[in-house]
Design an enzyme around this catalytic site. Sequence first.
Site, mmCIF file in Angstrom:
data_model
loop_
_atom_site.group_PDB
_atom_site.id
_atom_site.type_symbol
_atom_site.label_atom_id
_atom_site.label_comp_id
_atom_site.label_asym_id
_atom_site.label_seq_id
_atom_site.Cartn_x
_atom_site.Cartn_y
_atom_site.Cartn_z
ATOM 1 N N GLY A 29 6.044 3.837 4.527
ATOM 2 C CA GLY A 29 5.382 4.247 3.411
ATOM 3 C C GLY A 29 4.042 3.921 2.901
ATOM 4 N N ASN A 30 3.911 4.173 1.702
ATOM 5 C CA ASN A 30 2.572 3.776 1.108
ATOM 6 C C ASN A 30 2.724 3.564 -0.479
ATOM 7 O OD1 ASN A 30 1.676 6.654 -0.519
ATOM 8 N ND2 ASN A 30 2.336 7.447 1.325
ATOM 9 N N ARG A 31 1.698 3.157 -1.119
ATOM 10 C CA ARG A 31 1.738 2.518 -2.420
ATOM 11 C C ARG A 31 1.783 3.585 -3.553
ATOM 12 N NH1 ARG A 31 2.585 -2.772 -1.834
ATOM 13 N NH2 ARG A 31 1.666 -3.764 -0.121
#
Length: 224
Positions: A29-31
């Site tokens: 995932g990412n932030r």
Amino acid sequence: GRPADLAGRRLVISAGGTREALDPVRFLGNRSSGLQGYALARTALARGAEVTLVAANVALPDPAGATVIRVESALEMREAVLEAVENADAVVMAAAVADFRPARRSDSKVKKTSAEPDPIHLVKNPDILAELGERRREGLKPYPQVIVGFAAETDDVLANGRAKLARKGCDLLVVNQVGENLAFGRPDNAAVVLVADGDPVEIPRGPKEDLADVVWDLVAGRLA
Ligand code: C5P
């Protein structure tokens, strides 16, 4: 108050960050928080638009009056966006979409073994923004009249942004100046909006609503 210059306009906004499953419990995932996409949705609603928000893994309350479609992965986001842009006037891709996904999703939780772990093989995700630009270029209806992308660049912001705008075939590219102050998870943002057929518009650091309103000014101008 805001102008009602988007009254009757149908807008699609993507927000958040995709998750690419490795197994039933793990993902890449990412932030991305979704804050910028949600600010775009709220301001568009305040200006009279009909908003479909395609939200990936966002922990924010639904903006009142928006149609919210929740997705997890890039492939799910692509399905939802392509369906939502039918009859839409404009699309703004504010989501952080994973460029790659694991080639294989394990049906059961991957076990810890004493042996060396297996490498994670990745395959490319479709580029949703580029696909929308391509549909429009090829006249493959339906496609939205106005296409807006976001990009985070660390260096050569203008040159890299300009090349990306052309490559993806969008009308506007909002380039976040990332680096010492990441935009992710913060309530404020600074950016430059690159315009396909015009001069760039600088947006000083400020609330994400302010950036959203500048984007809608430009979109409303192109729809008029
Ligand atoms: O190429 P890059 O990831 O920097 O481009 C960012 C823009 O492209 C964003 O608007 C993002 O929503 C969109 N994008 C997309 N599909 C992808 C990757 C990015 O629509 N697979």
